[in-house]
Design an enzyme around this catalytic site. Structure first.
Site: not given
Ligand code: IPE
Ligand code: IPE
Ligand code: MG
Length: 232
Positions: A15, A61, A63
């Site tokens: 993340d 799911t 995203n």
């Molecule tokens: C979790 O991260 C999913 C992945 C790392 C692929 P998210 O960034 O989507 O999670 P939330 O929305 O902060 O819970």
């Molecule tokens: C994790 O990084 C990658 C995916 C969830 C695909 P994020 O895209 O969630 O990055 P932040 O959390 O918005 O910084």
């Molecule tokens: Mg994130």
């Protein structure tokens, strides 16, 4: 110092890609690019350490609810990266498996995923499990529907877990989540029942081997009790 205990299976919620990129004044997708490179570097580190399974959460799911443009760029990145790195991943001895739904992703990526699974199926240095369009609840529901189709009379934990995407892969011993967030976000809900959790403040694009070792040092100090009483 205590001896480093190496988990058989490490799961990572990668993340903070977007935040990292924004902090550098770059578009979010640059964080995803850098994130893919870090995933490969951490795979190499896990091979060196003797980790058997590494599960990486790449797309959930939920995203799909991101802006269309980011979703498209993420899948384009995944396609390009996997096809460009295929040869090196094979040379590295990486067996690749995908978990998650396959019915909502593009045909090109789906074919590439099948090809990668097939062509790396005899690799043995590490199994890397990429979670793409994966949700823990979706995994459980699909497994239940499978059981109904197969007309099971009853299920126990063992037979049920074999219907889940990870199948016979042992549960993760250690879950790492980066970027300071302390939640599971629907990753491997069934399998994380007794997993040790480690939260890193670093965003995924700045995660390093050294931070991985710090997580392992912390893990090595944990006393996994699985509900029992241990001798003091
Ligand atoms: C979790 O991260 C999913 C992945 C790392 C692929 P998210 O960034 O989507 O999670 P939330 O929305 O902060 O819970
Ligand atoms: C994790 O990084 C990658 C995916 C969830 C695909 P994020 O895209 O969630 O990055 P932040 O959390 O918005 O910084
Ligand atoms: Mg994130």
């Amino acid at each position: 110092m205590e001896e480093l205990r190496i988990p058989r299976h490490i799961a990572i919620i990668m993340d903070g890609n977007g935040r990292w990129a924004s902090r550098q004044g770059m578009p979010r997708v640059m964080g995803h690019y850098r994130g893919a490179e870090v995933a490969e570097e951490i795979t190499r580190a896990c091979i060196d350490l003797g980790v058997e399974y590494l599960s990486l959460f790449a797309f959930s799911t939920e995203n799909w609810n991101r802006p269309r443009e980011e979703v498209n760029l993420l899948f384009e990145l995944m396609r390009n990266y996997l096809s460009q790195r295929k040869r090196d991943l094979i040379d590295l001895g990486v067996r690749i498996r995908f978990i998650g739904r396959r019915d909502r992703i593009g045909k090109d990526l789906k074919l590439l995923m099948e090809e990668l699974e097939r062509e790396t199926s005899r690799s043995y240095r590490i199994t890397v499990i990429l979670a793409v369009d994966y949700g823990g609840r979706d995994d459980i529901i699909r497994a239940i529907n499978k059981a109904l189709r197969l007309e099971f009379d009853s299920l126990d934990e063992d037979s049920f877990s074999h219907l889940l995407d990870l199948g016979d892969v042992p549960d993760p011993d250690l879950l790492i989540r980066t970027a300071g967030e302390k939640r599971l976000s629907n990753f491997l809900l069934w399998h994380l029942a007794y997993t040790e959790l480690y939260f890193s403040e670093l965003c995924w694009p700045e995660f390093t081997r050294e931070e991985l070792i710090r997580a392992l040092e912390d893990f090595s100090k944990r006393r996994r009790k699985f509900g029992r009483v241990l001798d003091e």
